[in-house]
Design an enzyme around this catalytic site. Structure first.
Site: not given
Length: 719
Positions: A93, A413, A435, A175, A88, A196
């Site tokens: 990220h 999340h 993460h 997300h 994403h 995520d």
């Protein structure tokens, strides 16, 4: 397949592969966090298996700057990375992607969803613009971002993509808009990377789906560890109540957010709340982002990726055209004279407008800040959650912190319940947690392991690697070939022979009819033509006579090409005579059958050429016009040859046939030899040298070969 090692773990994995004690290096699958290993930030993971290397995400650390924010790519050979998957558009990220594409030796492609690609460009351009570091320390510029765009290929959800034999599919992750989790399949081993993800539907996005696969490994986030989110309705009520309270006392309410993601969720909530409370209509709400207009256009373009509620509302009116929210381009356009609500980026207040407004409003107790998402260690947002009396401004001076601080998480999340339920639904034998802060990750691992202990029918191995620490797993997939096309036209039968071409594409095997090769591959069948010129100094009629004697008149057809006489044998082999050389030309298209025909023809020619004594003309004529020829003496080992001479000949014959046909085995009594080619057999009796075979062509070919060797061994044999 059966499991021979604890690492084989689950029954479903054991059904399709063995994980053995003696591991082959080619069976090693490694997962190496280059970022977000026991930390949150700079997500980047290297997956390697069967010679393939895939990078999962390429982010920066929000709490660090410059080169210190990059993932640890210096420990890998970047040239060997086949491609990159981006889950994403959040900076942790994808923020290092322009640097990775333009400043390293990476030559592959990058894959992300259409919405992620659309937002990626603007979000990173904004990051470059608001970064509070000198130009020489910047990782990349706008030109590098544009260059990286040309290396990105946008994909759809549920679209299976294959790159060099590696298949991957994107699934909805919730997300943020366009967020994807990826199922990657290499040589039959399936790895799910969640990125995520959120398992709770919010006001505009659907929840993450559960991929319809049975993964061998899940790489999952553990951001919230064992924490459990409060219900959405309770969370929204706390949020709107806190905002109302701040503006009611005449204060300014700061909501630090990233330009895209949770911002849109909070805007929908505030606009609806303001609409329901007329007493608040005079208090302005600002969405302070230079990307506001562009980002909203993206959201309206990809409304099909949102939940059913938004799609239905779009049929009536655009829910993202807010009635009570105005765009604010920058602090210079802001008249800060009374109570207001400002949503400003970035979400962790490390720089930009949210940082400027916080420093400006921090000394006044009437004001308030609402932290609405997860905060990484080392950022101002994380620091103020501890309610410090003073904070360090960007200028370096310490300023008092008197405004109120509220933490109401809208971070999309999964919490512990959602995460563990998702993992147990897929039930992988291996789980790699990333993460998440080290302590949160450890708590999650312990709690999940306890749940699995209570369910004795399931087993799972859980790993929590640090950055640069590899998780090593071994899988040995069974090789299976699928029959397709004409080969698959008839159903399978026990003991039946399947014949076709075995095609390997990536890690898949197929058996196809050679005629259908162009239909299923980029290949095409091609014939190999063979030609051989043999010296020949005797009458042409001798060759014709012997070939007719061997194969029959119907199989030997006279032809003429370029004014030269010739023969076509069995429609497979051409033999042309050149009296000027003198020589004959043998011409045929290579195949196991045609090669045997060519061998028998060649044996006749060589026999005549090398042993004139064996072909004596008679006075008579054959019926086809050629001179009559005395038959060659019977080929056999006479007693007068002596035991030693016979043994030498048999040894030479065995070696000769093995070199010629690839297989020649004597029985234990050495009373016969057996030649095998393409599952056809020919047996030579000793000492008579008589050849028997169910295949006449093989029998003729072997007989001719024996005669040729016998004539070489006894060049002046007499009848």
């Amino acid at each position: 397949a059966s499991s021979a090692n604890k690492m084989a773990a689950d029954a479903h994995a054991g059904d399709k592969r063995k994980v053995e004690e003696e591991h082959h290096p080619d069976d090693l699958l490694t997962i190496t966090p280059l970022g977000s290993g026991q930390e949150v930030g700079r997500s980047c993971h290297l997956l390697t298996y069967k010679g393939k290397s895939i990078l999962l995400d390429c982010g920066i650390h929000p709490g660090k700057s410059g080169a210190r924010s990059l993932p640890y790519t210096d420990i890998i050979n970047i040239e060997e990375v086949d491609f990159v998957l981006i889950s994403h558009f959040h900076l942790d990220h994808c923020g290092a992607l322009p640097w990775f594409v333009t400043k390293t030796t990476f030559k592959g492609k990058v894959y992300m969803t259409h919405a992620t690609k659309a937002i990626y460009r603007w979000l990173l351009a904004d990051y470059v613009k608001v970064s509070n570091i000198s130009a020489d320390k910047m990782l990349y510029d706008d030109k590098d971002i544009e260059t990286s765009m040309s290396r990105i290929e946008a994909i759809d959800f549920h679209q299976e993509v294959e790159v060099g034999g590696v298949r991957f599919t994107a699934y909805t992750a919730g997300h943020v808009l366009g967020a994807a989790m990826f199922v990657i399949e290499i040589a039959g081993v399936k790895v799910l990377y969640t990125g995520d993800y959120s398992r709770e539907e919010d006001r505009h996005l659907p929840s993450a789906e559960v991929p319809p696969v049975v993964p061998d490994v899940i790489i999952a986030e553990a951001t919230y560890g064992i924490h459990v989110h409060e219900p959405r309705e309770t969370r929204e009520a706390r949020f709107t109540g806190t905002v109302h309270e701040i503006v009611n006392r005449g204060g300014r309410c700061l909501i630090p957010v990233f330009a895209l993601g949770r911002a849109q969720e909070l805007l929908l909530i505030l606009d609806e709340y303001w609409q329901a409370h007329p007493e608040l209509h005079d208090i302005p709400i600002y969405y302070a982002s230079a990307l506001a207009k562009r980002c909203m256009a993206v959201f309206q373009t990809y409304v099909n990726m949102m939940n059913a509620r938004i799609r239905e509302q779009m049929k009536v009116s655009n829910p993202f055209q807010f009635k009570h929210i105005s765009n604010l381009r920058g602090i210079n356009h802001f008249e800060d004279t009374s109570a207001s609500v400002v949503m400003a980026s970035p979400g962790m207040m490390q720089s930009g407008l949210s940082r400027e407004l916080f420093e400006q409003w921090a000394p006044d107790p009437k004001n308030g800040v609402i932290i609405a998402g997860y905060c990484v260690e080392g950022t101002l947002a994380k620091e103020v959650m501890n309610q410090p009396e003073k904070v360090v401004a960007m200028t370096g001076q310490r300023i008092p912190r008197r405004l109120t601080v509220s933490y109401i998480s809208f971070s999309a999340h999964v919490d512990y319940v959602q995460n563990s339920t998702f993992i147990k639904a897929l039930n992988p034998p291996h789980l790699v947690l990333v993460h998440g802060e080290a302590n949160e990750m450890a708590r999650f691992k312990r709690s999940l392991a306890l749940e699995y202990e209570e369910a004795a029918e399931h087993d799972i191995q859980i790993y929590t690697p640090k950055n640069t620490e590899s998780v090593k797993l071994y899988f040995r997939g069974e090789k299976m070939a699928k029959v397709i096309g004409n080969v698959a036209a008839s159903g399978p039968e026990d003991g039946a022979t399947v014949s076709g071409l075995l095609i390997k594409r990536g890690f898949s095997y197929h058996i196809v009819d050679p005629e259908e090769l162009p239909d299923y591959t980029d290949l095409a069948a091609r014939a190999v033509s063979q030609r051989q010129v043999i010296r020949y100094r005797h009458p042409w009629s001798l060759v014709e006579h012997f070939l007719v004697q061997m194969h029959g008149a119907t199989a030997v057809v006279p032809i003429r090409e370029k004014d030269r006489p010739g023969l076509k044998i069995a429609g497979k082999v051409k033999l042309l005579y050149n009296s000027e050389e003198p020589s004959v030309l043998l011409d045929w298209e290579a195949s196991p059958e045609n090669d045997m025909w060519a061998d028998s023809v060649m044996s006749v020619v060589l026999q005549i050429e090398s042993s004139p004594a064996s072909v004596q003309l008679s006075a008579g004529k054959c019926q086809h016009g050629a001179p009559s020829i005395k038959e060659e003496p019977e080929t056999k080992l006479e007693a007068r040859d002596g035991d030693d001479e016979r043994a030498v000949f048999v040894s030479k014959l065995e070696t000769f046939l093995r070199q010629r046909y690839g297989s020649c085995e004597a029985n234990s009594e050495r009373t016969n030899l057996t030649v095998t080619i393409n599952k056809m057999h020919a047996t030579i009796q000793l000492p008579s040298l008589e050849v028997s075979s169910e295949n006449s062509k093989l029998r003729q070919s072997v007989s001719s070969a024996i005669q040729r060797l016998h004539l070489t061994h006894h060049p002046f044999a007499k009848a």
